[in-house]
Design a protein around this motif. Structure first.
Motif, PDB file in Angstrom:
ATOM      1  N   THR A 118       1.059  -1.184   0.097  1.00 21.42           N
ATOM      2  CA  THR A 118      -0.150  -0.124  -0.122  1.00 21.42           C
ATOM      3  C   THR A 118       0.695   1.230  -0.158  1.00 21.42           C
ATOM      4  OG1 THR A 118      -0.062   0.199   2.385  1.00 21.42           O
ATOM      5  CG2 THR A 118      -1.696  -1.142   1.374  1.00 21.42           C
ATOM      6  N   LEU A 119       0.404   2.371  -0.447  1.00 21.31           N
ATOM      7  CA  LEU A 119       1.113   3.593  -0.459  1.00 21.31           C
ATOM      8  C   LEU A 119       1.376   4.097   0.941  1.00 21.31           C
ATOM      9  CD1 LEU A 119      -0.836   5.830  -3.220  1.00 21.31           C
ATOM     10  CD2 LEU A 119       0.935   4.114  -3.433  1.00 21.31           C
ATOM     11  N   ALA A 120       0.411   3.506   1.943  1.00 22.23           N
ATOM     12  CA  ALA A 120       0.589   4.020   3.247  1.00 22.23           C
ATOM     13  C   ALA A 120       2.274   3.295   3.892  1.00 22.23           C
ATOM     14  CB  ALA A 120      -0.674   3.801   4.251  1.00 22.23           C
ATOM     15  N   ASP A 121       1.861   2.099   3.721  1.00 19.72           N
ATOM     16  CA  ASP A 121       3.128   1.424   3.764  1.00 19.72           C
ATOM     17  C   ASP A 121       4.213   1.798   3.143  1.00 19.72           C
ATOM     18  OD1 ASP A 121       4.618  -0.950   4.692  1.00 19.72           O
ATOM     19  OD2 ASP A 121       3.601  -2.611   3.812  1.00 19.72           O
ATOM     20  N   VAL A 122       4.415   2.164   2.346  1.00 15.11           N
ATOM     21  CA  VAL A 122       5.461   2.866   1.573  1.00 15.11           C
ATOM     22  C   VAL A 122       5.948   4.054   2.306  1.00 15.11           C
ATOM     23  CG1 VAL A 122       6.578   3.778  -0.339  1.00 15.11           C
ATOM     24  CG2 VAL A 122       5.295   1.894  -0.719  1.00 15.11           C
ATOM     25  N   VAL A 123       5.001   5.115   2.468  1.00 17.06           N
ATOM     26  CA  VAL A 123       5.291   6.172   3.131  1.00 17.06           C
ATOM     27  C   VAL A 123       5.932   5.956   4.735  1.00 17.06           C
ATOM     28  CG1 VAL A 123       4.179   8.319   4.227  1.00 17.06           C
ATOM     29  CG2 VAL A 123       3.547   7.582   1.985  1.00 17.06           C
ATOM     30  N   GLY A 124       5.056   5.037   5.310  1.00 18.15           N
ATOM     31  CA  GLY A 124       5.536   4.807   6.686  1.00 18.15           C
ATOM     32  C   GLY A 124       6.891   4.154   6.830  1.00 18.15           C
ATOM     33  N   THR A 125       7.272   3.396   5.616  1.00 22.56           N
ATOM     34  CA  THR A 125       8.713   2.785   5.525  1.00 22.56           C
ATOM     35  C   THR A 125       9.889   3.835   5.471  1.00 22.56           C
ATOM     36  OG1 THR A 125       7.745   0.546   4.806  1.00 22.56           O
ATOM     37  CG2 THR A 125      10.211   1.089   4.532  1.00 22.56           C
ATOM     38  N   VAL A 126       9.579   4.532   4.518  1.00 25.98           N
ATOM     39  CA  VAL A 126      10.479   5.646   3.963  1.00 25.98           C
ATOM     40  C   VAL A 126      10.524   6.769   5.258  1.00 25.98           C
ATOM     41  CG1 VAL A 126      10.780   7.815   2.704  1.00 25.98           C
ATOM     42  CG2 VAL A 126      10.178   5.524   1.548  1.00 25.98           C
ATOM     43  N   GLU A 127       9.576   7.124   6.179  1.00 28.42           N
ATOM     44  CA  GLU A 127       9.714   7.947   6.937  1.00 28.42           C
ATOM     45  C   GLU A 127      10.241   7.255   8.374  1.00 28.42           C
ATOM     46  OE1 GLU A 127       6.635  10.674  10.003  1.00 28.42           O
ATOM     47  OE2 GLU A 127       5.667   9.367   8.599  1.00 28.42           O
ATOM     48  N   GLY A 128       9.979   6.091   8.358  1.00 29.66           N
ATOM     49  CA  GLY A 128      11.060   5.474   9.379  1.00 29.66           C
ATOM     50  C   GLY A 128      12.384   5.573   9.270  1.00 29.66           C
ATOM     51  N   ALA A 129      12.621   5.399   7.832  1.00 30.43           N
ATOM     52  CA  ALA A 129      14.213   5.378   7.715  1.00 30.43           C
ATOM     53  C   ALA A 129      14.868   6.672   7.769  1.00 30.43           C
ATOM     54  CB  ALA A 129      14.438   4.875   6.007  1.00 30.43           C
ATOM     55  N   TYR A 130      14.072   7.786   7.365  1.00 32.53           N
ATOM     56  CA  TYR A 130      14.476   9.087   7.911  1.00 32.53           C
ATOM     57  C   TYR A 130      14.631   9.511   9.373  1.00 32.53           C
ATOM     58  CZ  TYR A 130      14.258  11.290   3.161  1.00 32.53           C
ATOM     59  OH  TYR A 130      14.405  11.582   1.989  1.00 32.53           O
ATOM     60  N   ALA A 138       6.944   9.113  -2.419  1.00 33.93           N
ATOM     61  CA  ALA A 138       6.585   9.139  -1.227  1.00 33.93           C
ATOM     62  C   ALA A 138       7.496  10.012  -0.369  1.00 33.93           C
ATOM     63  CB  ALA A 138       7.058   7.573  -0.402  1.00 33.93           C
ATOM     64  N   VAL A 139       8.764  10.458  -0.629  1.00 35.18           N
ATOM     65  CA  VAL A 139       9.396  11.591  -0.071  1.00 35.18           C
ATOM     66  C   VAL A 139       8.927  12.987  -0.394  1.00 35.18           C
ATOM     67  CG1 VAL A 139      11.838  12.647   0.074  1.00 35.18           C
ATOM     68  CG2 VAL A 139      11.768   9.966  -0.055  1.00 35.18           C
ATOM     69  N   SER A 140       8.325  13.034  -1.659  1.00 35.91           N
ATOM     70  CA  SER A 140       7.788  14.327  -2.100  1.00 35.91           C
ATOM     71  C   SER A 140       6.603  14.467  -1.290  1.00 35.91           C
ATOM     72  CB  SER A 140       7.397  14.188  -3.677  1.00 35.91           C
ATOM     73  OG  SER A 140       8.512  14.303  -4.374  1.00 35.91           O
ATOM     74  N   ALA A 141       5.772  13.333  -1.028  1.00 38.67           N
ATOM     75  CA  ALA A 141       4.524  13.517   0.081  1.00 38.67           C
ATOM     76  C   ALA A 141       4.874  13.882   1.214  1.00 38.67           C
ATOM     77  CB  ALA A 141       3.669  12.306  -0.399  1.00 38.67           C
ATOM     78  N   PRO A 189      -1.037  10.195  -6.405  1.00 38.22           N
ATOM     79  CA  PRO A 189      -1.662   9.308  -5.376  1.00 38.22           C
ATOM     80  C   PRO A 189      -0.732   9.386  -4.234  1.00 38.22           C
ATOM     81  CG  PRO A 189      -1.428   8.229  -7.371  1.00 38.22           C
ATOM     82  CD  PRO A 189      -0.877   9.578  -7.869  1.00 38.22           C
ATOM     83  N   PHE A 190       0.512   9.598  -4.251  1.00 38.65           N
ATOM     84  CA  PHE A 190       1.240   9.857  -2.727  1.00 38.65           C
ATOM     85  C   PHE A 190       0.875  11.026  -2.097  1.00 38.65           C
ATOM     86  CE2 PHE A 190       4.087   6.183  -4.257  1.00 38.65           C
ATOM     87  CZ  PHE A 190       4.049   5.605  -2.904  1.00 38.65           C
ATOM     88  N   LEU A 191       0.765  12.187  -3.024  1.00 41.39           N
ATOM     89  CA  LEU A 191       0.393  13.335  -2.354  1.00 41.39           C
ATOM     90  C   LEU A 191      -1.035  13.186  -1.697  1.00 41.39           C
ATOM     91  CD1 LEU A 191       1.498  16.055  -5.016  1.00 41.39           C
ATOM     92  CD2 LEU A 191       2.456  15.591  -2.719  1.00 41.39           C
ATOM     93  N   LEU A 192      -1.711  12.597  -2.269  1.00 43.04           N
ATOM     94  CA  LEU A 192      -3.126  12.389  -1.609  1.00 43.04           C
ATOM     95  C   LEU A 192      -3.089  11.478  -0.409  1.00 43.04           C
ATOM     96  CD1 LEU A 192      -5.477  11.947  -4.985  1.00 43.04           C
ATOM     97  CD2 LEU A 192      -5.706  14.000  -3.175  1.00 43.04           C
ATOM     98  N   THR A 193      -2.111  10.771  -0.466  1.00 37.70           N
ATOM     99  CA  THR A 193      -1.945   9.757   0.770  1.00 37.70           C
ATOM    100  C   THR A 193      -1.699  10.776   2.145  1.00 37.70           C
ATOM    101  OG1 THR A 193      -1.476   8.134  -0.583  1.00 37.70           O
ATOM    102  CG2 THR A 193      -0.718   7.929   1.704  1.00 37.70           C
ATOM    103  N   THR A 194      -0.685  11.770   2.040  1.00 35.99           N
ATOM    104  CA  THR A 194      -0.317  12.666   2.985  1.00 35.99           C
ATOM    105  C   THR A 194      -1.148  13.924   3.085  1.00 35.99           C
ATOM    106  OG1 THR A 194       1.321  13.694   1.754  1.00 35.99           O
ATOM    107  CG2 THR A 194       1.983  11.537   2.906  1.00 35.99           C
ATOM    108  N   LEU A 195      -1.638  14.440   1.976  1.00 36.98           N
ATOM    109  CA  LEU A 195      -2.428  15.333   2.032  1.00 36.98           C
ATOM    110  C   LEU A 195      -3.860  15.258   1.519  1.00 36.98           C
ATOM    111  CD1 LEU A 195       0.047  18.409   0.869  1.00 36.98           C
ATOM    112  CD2 LEU A 195      -0.731  17.759   3.089  1.00 36.98           C
TER     113      LEU A 195
END
Length: 341
Positions: A34-46, A133-136, A164-170
């Motif tokens: 899922t897009l949310a899984d990707v965003v969460g994984t990337v955010e965790g790495a940061y 995901a980073v852009s989002a 789609p990623f922008l809509l996931t975070t905004l």
């Protein structure tokens, strides 16, 4: 949490350090995430990087004098997963059209608890998900309060999942705009948007500079030959401009009220096309990892025009690649290669 030697690793054959599991493009293509899984994984790495637990050295670059190709090598370590990895990226035919270019990118992961290889994989899908995901995340942290409109410039690999990623975070975005010059790319953007948000559509714009003036968030993902060149004067107060590829004039950086970069060192390596007449780039006000960690502000005023530079950090590739390796190995995907025999 850091793993211990007693925790399970995901190596394909834990007792055999002479084999390597290879995950191909087709292996990874069939994995649902899922897009949310990707965003969460990337955010965790940061966040792990901001905590000082990961290592993300500056990338190495090789480019011939005539500029027909470029190659990058990136080494890193994810401190939350205890994984070491090497990523390579090579593009050939930069002096030719898109159809004549060749691009190869790979990621090789090693388990730093067991000392065993995890997998080698094609990194193209990892990059196609990680970057938007980073852009989002940049948009979530740096867009003006109440942002309602977004413009994506470019319809290539990075542009197709940007919305789609922008809509996931905004999720409050209610106007989605797109500038592109390739009809098949525009249709691909629409298809990806409908796949993730069936009730949403995108407005294709002909005047990219006018559209930029109506956008709260601008994400420039276009290729080097794009005719788009949004200038600082085109942007309204409070606009967040995110540079991934091309489509923004250097003035958007040099006249920004605030500059955010995923990595200032990498911006100085890969962002030289945004330099001023003296070949210089402005100083970065903050890097993005401490923003996500709450140690620095992404935005300090609602009317700030913010320029954000999105360059890939290998720790995000490692985190997302490791996540894909977990999913792939759970499904028995990949080919075990006796590489060191």
């Amino acid at each position: 949490m850091t793993r211990t030697a007693a925790d399970p690793c995901i190596s394909g054959t834990p007792a055999d350090d002479t084999t390597l599991r290879v995950l191909s493009t087709s292996d990874l293509a069939g994995i649902d995430i899922t897009l949310a899984d990707v965003v969460g994984t990337v955010e965790g790495a940061y966040r792990t990087l901001a905590a000082g637990l990961s290592d993300n050295p500056r990338k190495l670059t090789v480019k011939p004098a005539d500029g027909h190709s470029v190659a990058y090598a990136m080494l890193g370590r994810d401190g939350s997963r205890d994984v070491v990895a090497v990523k390579t990226s090579y593009k050939h035919g930069l002096d030719k059209g898109r159809q004549e270019q060749h691009y190869y990118t790979t990621l090789t992961l090693y388990d730093d608890v067991t000392g065993l290889p995890v997998a080698m994989m094609d990194c193209s899908r990892i990059g196609s998900l990680r970057t938007p995901a980073v852009s989002a995340l940049l948009a979530r942290e740096c867009a003006a309060p109440g942002a309602r409109s977004a413009l994506v410039i470019g319809t290539g690999t990075q542009g197709r999942l940007a919305l789609p990623f922008l809509l996931t975070t905004l999720p409050g975005l209610d106007r989605l705009m797109l500038f592109g010059t390739h009809p098949e790319g525009i249709e691909a953007v629409r298809a990806q948007l409908h796949a993730h948000f069936p009730d949403r559509d995108v407005e294709v714009v002909a005047d990219v500079r006018a559209a930029a003036g109506d956008a709260d968030v601008v994400v420039a993902t276009a290729g080097a030959h794009t005719p788009a060149a949004v200038e600082a004067g085109d942007l309204a107060p409070g606009t967040l401009a995110i540079l991934v590829g091309h489509g923004l004039d250097p003035s958007t950086l040099h006249r920004a009220d605030r500059v955010v970069a995923t990595s200032e060192a990498q911006m100085n390596v890969t962002g030289t096309d945004m330099a001023d007449a003296d070949g210089k780039l402005p100083a970065v006000d903050t890097e993005f990892p401490p923003v996500l960690a709450g140690a620095a502000a992404g935005r300090t005023a609602p009317t700030e025009r913010i320029f954000a530079y999105n360059s890939g950090l290998v720790v995000t590739d490692i985190a997302l690649g490791h996540r894909f390796a977990q999913l792939a190995l759970a499904q028995g995907l990949g080919t075990q290669v006796p590489l060191w025999r």
